[in-house]
Write an enzyme that holds these catalytic residues in place. Sequence first.
Site, PDB file in Angstrom:
ATOM      1  N   ASP A  48      32.340 125.279  47.908  1.00  0.00           N
ATOM      2  CA  ASP A  48      32.929 124.162  48.651  1.00  0.00           C
ATOM      3  C   ASP A  48      34.036 124.626  49.601  1.00  0.00           C
ATOM      4  OD1 ASP A  48      32.883 121.434  49.231  1.00  0.00           O
ATOM      5  OD2 ASP A  48      32.947 120.852  47.125  1.00  0.00           O
ATOM      6  N   ASP A  85      27.204  99.281  53.844  1.00  0.00           N
ATOM      7  CA  ASP A  85      25.758  99.461  53.821  1.00  0.00           C
ATOM      8  C   ASP A  85      25.456 100.953  53.724  1.00  0.00           C
ATOM      9  OD1 ASP A  85      23.043  99.520  54.179  1.00  0.00           O
ATOM     10  OD2 ASP A  85      23.020  98.131  55.857  1.00  0.00           O
TER      11      ASP A  85
END
Length: 394
Positions: free
Chosen positions: A150, A215
């Site tokens: 990461d 959404d």
Amino acid sequence: MKFRSFFLVSILLITSTIFAQKFENLAQTPPMGWNSWNSFQCENVNETVIKEMADAMVKNGLKDAGYEYIVIDDCWQIGRDKDGYIIVDKEKFPSGIKSLAAYIHSKGLKFGIYSDAGTKTCAGRPGSKGFELEDAKTYAKWDVDYLKYDWCFTEGQDAKVSYKKMRDALYKAGRPIVFSMCEWGENKPWEWAENVGHLWRTTLDIDMKGRFDGDVWDNHIGWTNIVDMQVGLEKYAGPGHWNDPDMLAVGNNDMPQNEARAHFSMWCMLAAPLMAGNDLRAMSVNDQDILTNKALIAVNQDVLGKQGFKIEDLGNFEIWQKPLENGDIAICLFNRDITNKKYKINWSNLKIKDFSGSYTVKDLWKDKVIGSSNKEFTIEIPSRDVVVFRLIKT
């Protein structure tokens, strides 16, 4: 004396060249597996969960479908000893990582782990900065097969330098490990990382909870917008070096079946790594059927190693192509609208690259041959869904 100096310089250059590389012949097709983060994050990841995920991967048919990596994400590590070697969180993983890796391997699967190029991981656990070789040696000793690396807490670091440093450490440690770079595409790794990692993230994480626009389909880091960000990157992908648009969201946050099918199909078209993130112990039959669809997985895992690309863009309706071995072609009709879409297909009029001769047309989700490329036909694509064809060269 000059000959001796030349000889020493040559040895140094050869040694540098040997170690300054990644392991070859890994990830010749996009990696397939499961990662703990999306379902369990930091709070709920532990040894029992990881073992149960491995069991479920075998039991539910994912292993037979091609999934092989079980990857622990963040929060398995707790500190470092006096020599700088990483310490496992014994509360979460009482048997240790090597024992857990052995359990994963006993299932015929491969084992992956997580670290960070910075001083700390994204969850605040110890990162690998300054301890790259110690960590790489530890992973090799534990029989790790895959490393997700990461990019949190990396202020002031150069991504190229940091990722090459871990690449070299892994190579020096001697165990072939797939190197998954996760710096979110901030430094355009597709332009420089082919010889550094086996896959690299191209975007931020998929926002599966709709926390920005409500959404998950098309908020600013919803998965459809991440698809848009892959346009033009296809030339950088191939065997051993893949663009990674993030883990699959199928089976998380009650994603509707049509949207899950579209999401999975587009990841297959993009030759993206297929890293599931749902709870494999409790997935629905629909999600299981989507994740194990052999025809779509065959498109993703095609040995030609070509990433799909967009050939038609009609607003909320797109057509994508992915070249396949033996002259076959995958075509995806992608309806992004909230209403159904009827479309008349004349194969010769589509902008299909390297389209010639005749093809048998197979609908991959219906697992049904529907005709020949010599004939026109009209098809209806449901809202927020796809139809995927394999054009089989005849």
